[in-house]
Design a protein around this motif. Structure first.
Motif, PDB file in Angstrom:
ATOM      1  N   ALA C  95       0.827  -1.211   0.000  1.00 43.44           N
ATOM      2  CA  ALA C  95       0.000   0.000   0.000  1.00 43.44           C
ATOM      3  C   ALA C  95       0.853   1.250   0.000  1.00 43.44           C
ATOM      4  N   ALA C  96       2.060   1.130   0.465  1.00 42.62           N
ATOM      5  CA  ALA C  96       2.910   2.317   0.500  1.00 42.62           C
ATOM      6  C   ALA C  96       4.349   1.861   0.461  1.00 42.62           C
ATOM      7  N   ASP C  97       5.123   2.394  -0.461  1.00 44.48           N
ATOM      8  CA  ASP C  97       6.536   2.075  -0.435  1.00 44.48           C
ATOM      9  C   ASP C  97       7.216   3.009   0.558  1.00 44.48           C
ATOM     10  N   VAL C  98       8.529   2.968   0.625  1.00 43.01           N
ATOM     11  CA  VAL C  98       9.236   3.713   1.655  1.00 43.01           C
ATOM     12  C   VAL C  98       8.946   5.210   1.563  1.00 43.01           C
ATOM     13  N   ILE C  99       8.842   5.706   0.332  1.00 43.04           N
ATOM     14  CA  ILE C  99       8.597   7.149   0.168  1.00 43.04           C
ATOM     15  C   ILE C  99       7.224   7.506   0.713  1.00 43.04           C
ATOM     16  N   ALA C 100       6.229   6.668   0.411  1.00 40.45           N
ATOM     17  CA  ALA C 100       4.892   6.957   0.923  1.00 40.45           C
ATOM     18  C   ALA C 100       4.860   6.824   2.436  1.00 40.45           C
ATOM     19  N   LEU C 101       5.661   5.898   2.990  1.00 39.74           N
ATOM     20  CA  LEU C 101       5.724   5.756   4.443  1.00 39.74           C
ATOM     21  C   LEU C 101       6.224   7.036   5.083  1.00 39.74           C
ATOM     22  N   VAL C 102       7.299   7.590   4.510  1.00 41.84           N
ATOM     23  CA  VAL C 102       7.834   8.854   5.010  1.00 41.84           C
ATOM     24  C   VAL C 102       6.780   9.942   4.921  1.00 41.84           C
ATOM     25  N   ALA C 103       6.004   9.931   3.812  1.00 45.00           N
ATOM     26  CA  ALA C 103       4.976  10.953   3.655  1.00 45.00           C
ATOM     27  C   ALA C 103       3.865  10.799   4.687  1.00 45.00           C
ATOM     28  N   LEU C 104       3.520   9.563   5.048  1.00 45.35           N
ATOM     29  CA  LEU C 104       2.497   9.361   6.085  1.00 45.35           C
ATOM     30  C   LEU C 104       2.966   9.966   7.399  1.00 45.35           C
ATOM     31  N   LEU C 105       4.228   9.745   7.752  1.00 47.18           N
ATOM     32  CA  LEU C 105       4.745  10.323   8.982  1.00 47.18           C
ATOM     33  C   LEU C 105       4.792  11.843   8.869  1.00 47.18           C
ATOM     34  N   ALA C 106       5.046  12.336   7.653  1.00 48.78           N
ATOM     35  CA  ALA C 106       5.038  13.785   7.450  1.00 48.78           C
ATOM     36  C   ALA C 106       3.630  14.341   7.655  1.00 48.78           C
ATOM     37  N   LEU C 107       2.608  13.590   7.259  1.00 50.99           N
ATOM     38  CA  LEU C 107       1.233  14.025   7.479  1.00 50.99           C
ATOM     39  C   LEU C 107       0.956  14.162   8.968  1.00 50.99           C
ATOM     40  N   ALA C 108       1.405  13.165   9.744  1.00 54.17           N
ATOM     41  CA  ALA C 108       1.218  13.236  11.196  1.00 54.17           C
ATOM     42  C   ALA C 108       1.902  14.472  11.759  1.00 54.17           C
ATOM     43  N   ARG C 109       3.112  14.737  11.277  1.00 56.16           N
ATOM     44  CA  ARG C 109       3.864  15.880  11.790  1.00 56.16           C
ATOM     45  C   ARG C 109       3.195  17.195  11.407  1.00 56.16           C
ATOM     46  N   PHE C 110       2.663  17.270  10.189  1.00 56.48           N
ATOM     47  CA  PHE C 110       1.970  18.472   9.716  1.00 56.48           C
ATOM     48  C   PHE C 110       0.822  18.816  10.648  1.00 56.48           C
ATOM     49  N   PHE C 111       0.028  17.798  10.997  1.00 50.23           N
ATOM     50  CA  PHE C 111      -1.103  18.076  11.873  1.00 50.23           C
ATOM     51  C   PHE C 111      -0.671  18.417  13.281  1.00 50.23           C
ATOM     52  N   THR C 112       0.423  17.817  13.749  1.00 51.01           N
ATOM     53  CA  THR C 112       0.924  18.193  15.068  1.00 51.01           C
ATOM     54  C   THR C 112       1.302  19.667  15.074  1.00 51.01           C
ATOM     55  N   ALA C 113       2.001  20.083  14.007  1.00 53.71           N
ATOM     56  CA  ALA C 113       2.425  21.484  13.947  1.00 53.71           C
ATOM     57  C   ALA C 113       1.210  22.408  13.856  1.00 53.71           C
ATOM     58  N   LEU C 114       0.213  22.026  13.078  1.00 51.15           N
ATOM     59  CA  LEU C 114      -0.986  22.866  12.984  1.00 51.15           C
ATOM     60  C   LEU C 114      -1.665  22.986  14.338  1.00 51.15           C
ATOM     61  N   ALA C 115      -1.737  21.856  15.060  1.00 49.78           N
ATOM     62  CA  ALA C 115      -2.357  21.907  16.385  1.00 49.78           C
ATOM     63  C   ALA C 115      -1.572  22.828  17.306  1.00 49.78           C
ATOM     64  N   ALA C 116      -0.228  22.822  17.132  1.00 47.48           N
ATOM     65  CA  ALA C 116       0.595  23.687  17.973  1.00 47.48           C
ATOM     66  C   ALA C 116       0.295  25.152  17.700  1.00 47.48           C
ATOM     67  N   MET C 117       0.082  25.502  16.421  1.00 52.93           N
ATOM     68  CA  MET C 117      -0.170  26.910  16.098  1.00 52.93           C
ATOM     69  C   MET C 117      -1.580  27.324  16.497  1.00 52.93           C
ATOM     70  N   ASP C 118      -2.438  26.329  16.800  1.00 53.10           N
ATOM     71  CA  ASP C 118      -3.849  26.639  16.913  1.00 53.10           C
ATOM     72  C   ASP C 118      -4.186  27.527  18.100  1.00 53.10           C
ATOM     73  N   VAL C 119      -3.501  27.290  19.219  1.00 48.38           N
ATOM     74  CA  VAL C 119      -3.954  27.985  20.424  1.00 48.38           C
ATOM     75  C   VAL C 119      -3.391  29.401  20.493  1.00 48.38           C
TER      76      VAL C 119
END
Lengths: 671, 218, 315
Positions: C95-119
């Motif tokens: 379902a995901a090669d190594v590049i897509a795996l890295v991108a999935l983790l990048a998605l998690a990080r993106f949302f963490t950063a957005l949550a950080a900016m939220d407050v």
């Protein structure tokens, strides 16, 4: 109705819209509604023609207008069809958006110039894609450039807009001259202005290389490749928002179309040298990284988005460069992969950049400012715009399951095929390009965290932001269309890829073929064992997460709200938040050699250095291309002009002498 | 089987050599620099010994011993003594900053690869693909000499270049004739002693080993 | 169908064992510091406590803040399901090669950063800014290492890479050694361990990852902490299985599976001991030394690529 008539209907409808703009000068509402509806119809015609061009055989027609010995030829083939589709999709969305956006703009001034030149601009772009001879191409190209100049200087009261317009016009015409030069070389080889003759002509390597260099610099200037990009960040913010969306979303793609038409189609890839692809690849990689690094330092929202367009054009160029390198070394399937990746990214960028510019326009309309230092907290005032803008941000950051990731993934797969070029230096250099692409993608994600976080999240930094109103229904509809398409293109690439695959098959007679080899679930561009990606599985996982959230949210009742923790600081005010400048400070420091930032700190204190009263920090990052390329050229041309100016101040004898010498020369040449 | 072992080891040693060259370029502290240089000497000794064992060239055992003693122990110790005696600043001072130096180094390796592509096709030996690495190491040591301010680091660059050439000889042609080896080794030792003498003089005159002081005053 | 069930079981195993893995590392570190350390099941108790508590939200936190923990957990758990743990050939690995795996983790990080900016606090902005900067600088090193790995396997699919290493015997390849070194440095940066970020710090100005989640509480914090623990286990498993896959089961019969599970646990234990040693020996770097550290990772990856082309092609 034949395919070609659909293709012709699109620019004709746009011209009709322009006419309507002139005729209905007095009634503002009717003028706006009619022009936007005609533009929408033109977009639908373009979409229809585009699909027809992709799905059936090339269709040509000869129009009875034009020069006496050179009527206009038009042609709808797969390449033209694809780009007409790109134009049509975004144009439709922008037309719907404009109904709402222009209503607000119309309150302050007469929009008649906009209604005249915007459809002309669109007609120019559509005409370029279906042109089948050099004359038609250049006429529509110039129409596109000149009409967009008037759009850029639409709000001409501001000095900055006039300067931006001047720079834009200058570079557009310079690019046009270079393209004309390229056509001249092809005309000399082919004997006729028609593309058919140019295609069939045989070019010797030096002439082919000259034509290639002219094409790459002319179309590169229009597309915004570094270092020829200086007009982009000036012109795109100056124009009204819907025009910026069209310029960033479609016009620079038309430059890519022109490049493909001239180099891949007319010159033909059988004439490529190895350095052609390498040059495009290098230009693409530096544009990608340079564009995003400069974007990170901007605090004006539209300027930031314009620099991102430079970055994405770089990514498209990387795909094209890889395709050309593989074509040179006789790997047609891999060349097709590079081309497909570039074309997919073209479509994706049109969609998400259009969406982002439309969102910026909504923000500008609501708060009368694009300066990120005055925005903030808009997610509560403009929830739907924020949600749609978020989709644009996720897509441009190349994150699954949206479309930006699919095209970047395809580009990576093409770059990872470099070891096939065994025993050449290029196979060791291409991985660097891939590493630059990875860096650019990750920096883009950082930049859009900054954009969304500072513009929409947090607390409002000014009264205008605190009192902003949501965008109206038309604007939301105009933004929703690209957002939905971003999701669809990200989740269903297996259906889209065979459509795009027609283009390399018609250009280089090779395609990907078995992209859906693993079934409808997996995207496997080369072979299932090689690499596969299933966006649907990612989507399912995320939907499960959102579903879980909704279930728990609905069951948990009243939420407990309190002041933010912030490590126990009692009173937070909006000025304690991070600003655009502070967010990008780590990068500014890390890449200080590239940025050469100039900063200034002013402080006033109560007598002792530790008792600070007021601090003012200013930092300015200038595009280094200005300092090292454009300003020297400007100084040189001024010096040259002063030298030539000498000729203007001769006495009467001087002028008589000039006339005499010219007469002698002509006599000598003719006799 | 033996030649396979040799090939494996030479490949690993070449990669380690390249890594050590980059490490020498990237060091900030004098002591660490000299330690890496000593490690390079030990690597050379191991390689010579293995080539001697597998290819049956007994003179290389002598070379290995010389390399271990001279380059792994005596020379680094001599240089460290000079550093201590002259009170030279313990930090390496580069002319261009270190990240840029490393990037230029990577480009040089690519260039060496490109240049030696046709040569590698001609060679018959099992260890032919180390020619590019050896050339790269020589270029990197020259880069080190160009981009450093202090005289001591320039000497280390010069000695590293000699190491790289020695490695090339061992790997590509199974060693040089013993006479040549001994000659070169003693030459290098005398050169180091002469450098030492010069350093004392320079330090006594200018009170510093910074090469800027040697440039003409205008 | 059978393989899908095994895949699900592996995913549940990864998700379930993640808190224990973090606890093991903490225990080793404590022992090295002459302390006893928390009991091994403490992480589970902490998570249970957090799930039971009612979360407290900031007044103007938006839906992004509330949805982010779920997205982060889902993306990380999906990534954990994709990495081959015990069996080499899993259906989800396609379902995901190594590049897509890295991108999935990048998605998690993106949302963490957005949550950080939220407050809208300064700490959130600081954490988001630092995290996204360092993440961007790890990308070139990661891609170059993936490139080196994919050359030999002619594929970016993790199953194919593991198969290639298993079938090629015990030959020492410098390019893989360089790629391993680069990926170890990158993994330390991505999972936020010393020397890049101190996971146990209480000083806000030294935080990178913790600063982003300062405002979270209750089940949200539980989900994010759990996702972090899964990420550590994921990177450890990825490194072990891509570079030292001996012992993994190539067929789904009981004996191979047991051997594979035992060897996985054994290798993890060794890796965690090494991690604890490394974290105790090194100190956290100054923030602006981290780009040099990541530059070193990139350089090692480049050397790996160059050694492949120079030393391993044509032999």
């Amino acid at each position: 109705m034949t395919n070609i008539s659909w293709a012709l209907a699109a620019p004709l409808l746009a011209l009709a819209a322009s006419l309507a703009g002139i005729l209905l000068h007095s009634t503002r509402d009717n003028q706006r509604r009619l022009v936007c509806s005609l533009l929408l119809l033109s977009a639908l015609a373009a979409c229809g023609a585009g699909m027809a061009g992709l799905l059936s055989h090339p269709d040509t027609a000869v129009l009875p207008i034009g020069l006496p010995w050179l009527p206009m030829h038009i042609r709808l083939d797969a390449l033209a069809g694809f780009f007409l589709l790109v134009i049509g999709v975004l144009l439709g969305a922008v037309a719907l958006y404009s109904v709402g956006n222009l209503r607000h703009l119309a309150e302050h001034r007469s929009l008649t110039p906009l209604y005249i030149f915007l459809p002309l601009f669109v007609a120019g772009m559509q005409g370029v894609t279906i042109a089948d001879d050099a004359y038609t191409f250049m006429i529509f190209w110039e129409l596109m450039s000149v009409a967009s100049y008037f759009l850029v200087t639409f709000e001409h009261e501001q000095d900055a807009n006039r300067k931006a317009g001047f720079l834009y016009l200058l570079m557009a015409h310079l690019g046009g001259l270079l393209i004309l030069g390229g056509f001249a070389v092809l005309y000399a080889a082919g004997g006729s202005f028609e593309f058919g003759a140019m295609r069939a002509a045989a070019l010797t390597p030096p002439w082919a290389s000259l034509a290639f260099l002219l094409a790459v610099s002319g179309f590169g200037m229009k597309a915004g490749l570094i270092p020829l990009h200086a007009w982009l960040p000036e012109a795109h913010p100056a124009a009204p928002s819907n025009v910026s969306a069209l310029m960033s979303g479609i016009m620079i793609k038309v430059a890519i179309f022109g490049f493909l038409r001239m180099v891949w189609d007319l010159i033909g890839l059988e004439h490529t040298a190895w350095w052609w692809g390498a040059l495009v690849l290098a230009a693409g990689s530096s544009s990608a990284v340079g564009g995003v690094l400069l974007a990170l330092q901007q605090h004006d929202l539209k300027r930031l988005l314009a620099y991102h367009s430079v970055e994405n054009i770089g990514i498209i160029a990387i795909g094209l460069g890889l395709g050309m390198i593989f074509a040179h070394y006789h790997y047609p399937t891999l060349a097709a992969l590079g081309l497909v990746a570039a074309l997919y990214h073209t479509l994706n960028h049109a969609l998400f950049k259009g969406l982002l510019f439309m969102g910026a326009g909504a923000v500008l309309q609501a708060t009368h400012s694009c300066d990120m230092g005055r925005l903030g907290g808009l997610i509560r005032r403009m929830p739907r715009t924020a949600a749609l803008f978020l989709i644009g941000c996720i897509s441009i950051s190349a994150l699954p399951p949206f479309n930006g990731f699919v095209s970047e993934w395809l580009t990576f797969q093409a770059a990872l095929m470099a070891p096939q070029l065994e025993g050449t230096l290029l196979s060791a250099l291409i991985p660097f390009s891939a590493a630059m692409l990875a860096l650019a993608g990750a920096l883009a994600a950082a930049c859009f965290v900054k954009v969304f976080g500072i513009v929409f999240q947090g607390m409002p930094r000014s009264r205008a932001a605190a009192e902003a109103c949501e965008a109206d229904g038309w604007m939301q509809l105009g933004m929703a269309i690209p957002a939905v398409l971003c999701l669809l293109l990200g989740v269903l690439p297996v259906w889209i890829l065979p459509l795009i695959d027609v283009v390399p098959q018609s250009l280089i007679q090779a395609g990907l073929g078995k992209s859906a080899a693993g079934g409808w679930l997996w995207l496997t561009p080369i072979a299932p064992e090689r690499a596969s990606y299933s966006p649907l599985i990612v989507l399912v996982a995320l939907l499960l997460a959102v579903g879980a959230f909704l279930v728990i949210h609905l069951r948990s009742g009243e939420k407990r709200r309190t002041a933010p923790w912030s490590c126990g600081h009692p009173h937070l005010n909006p000025r304690m938040q991070y600003t655009a400048v502070s967010f990008s400070q780590p990068l500014r420091r890390i890449f200080a050699d590239l940025y050469q930032p100039q900063d200034k700190l002013q402080r006033s204190d109560h007598g002792h250095p530790l008792l600070v009263k007021k601090l003012r920090y200013q930092v300015h990052v200038q595009d280094q291309a200005w300092r090292h390329l454009y300003l020297p050229i400007k100084r040189f041309s001024e010096w040259l002009t002063r030298r030539v100016d000498w000729l203007h101040h001769r006495p009467i004898h001087g002028y008589l002498a000039f006339t005499f010498v010219t007469l002698l020369l002509l006599l000598g040449l003719l006799l | 089987m033996r030649s396979e072992l040799l090939q494996q080891w030479v490949v690993v040693a070449a990669a380690a050599m390249l890594l050590i060259m980059f490490a020498l370029l990237a060091q900030r502290h004098m002591r660490a620099l000299l330690r890496w240089f000593a490690l390079q000497g030990v690597l050379l000794a191991l390689t010579s010994a293995l080539v001697a064992f597998v290819a049956g060239v007994p003179e290389l055992y002598v070379s290995a011993l010389l390399a271990l003693l001279l380059k792994g122990m005596v020379l680094p110790w001599l240089l460290w003594r000079i550093v201590l005696r002259l009170g030279v600043h313990r930090e390496v001072e580069p002319l261009v900053n270190i990240s840029v130096t490393l990037l230029i180094g990577a480009a040089l390796v690519l260039f060496a690869f490109y240049v030696s592509l046709p040569i590698e096709k001609l060679s018959q030996l099992v260890t032919r693909n180390t020619i590019a690495i050896a050339l790269a190491c020589v270029l990197l040591s020259m880069l080190m000499m160009i981009t450093r301010r202090k005289a001591i680091t320039q000497v280390v660059g010069f000695l590293a270049m000699e190491n790289a050439l020695f490695f090339t000889a061992t790997a590509a042609t199974y060693g040089m004739p013993l006479v040549v080896e001994m000659g070169v080794a003693f030459d290098v030792l005398i050169a180091a002693l002469i450098f030492g003498l010069f350093f004392f003089h320079i330090h006594r005159t200018f009170d510093s080993l910074d090469l800027e002081h040697l440039e003409e005053r205008q | 169908m059978n393989l899908w069930l095994w895949n699900l079981a592996e995913a549940l195993l990864m998700v379930g064992l993640a808190p224990l893995a973090t606890a093991v590392v903490k225990r080793f570190k404590a022992r090295l510091q002459n302390r006893r350390g928390p009991p091994l099941l403490q992480s589970y108790r902490d998570l249970a406590k957090l799930f039971a508590k009612q979360p407290v939200l900031a007044e103007h936190a938006s839906w992004v803040f509330r949805t982010a923990p779920y997205v982060i957990f889902a993306a990380t758990a999906l990534a954990a399901a994709i990495v081959p743990v015990i069996l080499v050939a899993m259906p989800l690995t396609a379902a995901a090669d190594v590049i897509a795996l890295v991108a999935l983790l990048a998605l998690a990080r993106f949302f963490t950063a957005l949550a950080a900016m939220d407050v809208g606090t300064a700490f959130g902005g600081m954490g988001a800014s630092r995290e996204m900067t360092f993440a961007a600088l790890t990308e070139p090193a990661m891609l170059m290492s993936i490139f080196v790995l994919s050359i030999a396997a002619h594929s970016t699919n993790m199953t194919a890479m593991i198969d290639t290493v298993l079938n090629s015997g015990l030959s020492l390849r410098p390019s893989l050694a360089f790629a391993l070194a680069a990926l170890v440095l990158v993994a330390i940066a991505e999972t936020g361990r010393i020397p890049v970020d101190n996971p146990a710090t209480h000083l806000e100005l030294t935080m990178v990852h913790e600063a982003m989640i300062l405002e979270y509480s209750g089940r949200y914090l539980a989900l994010i902490e759990w996702a972090n623990q899964i990420k550590l286990l994921l990177f450890a498993t990825l490194l072990l299985n891509l570079f030292f896959p001996w012992g993994m089961a190539q067929t789904a019969d009981a004996v191979s599976l047991l051997i594979a599970a035992a060897s996985w646990l054994g290798k993890l234990l060794v890796l965690f001991v090494l991690l604890a040693l490394f974290e105790t020996w090194m100190a956290k770097m100054r923030i602006f030394r981290v780009p040099e550290y990541l530059g070193l990772a990139f350089l090692l990856a480049i050397l790996g690529m160059l050694s492949h082309y120079i030393l391993e092609v044509g032999v």
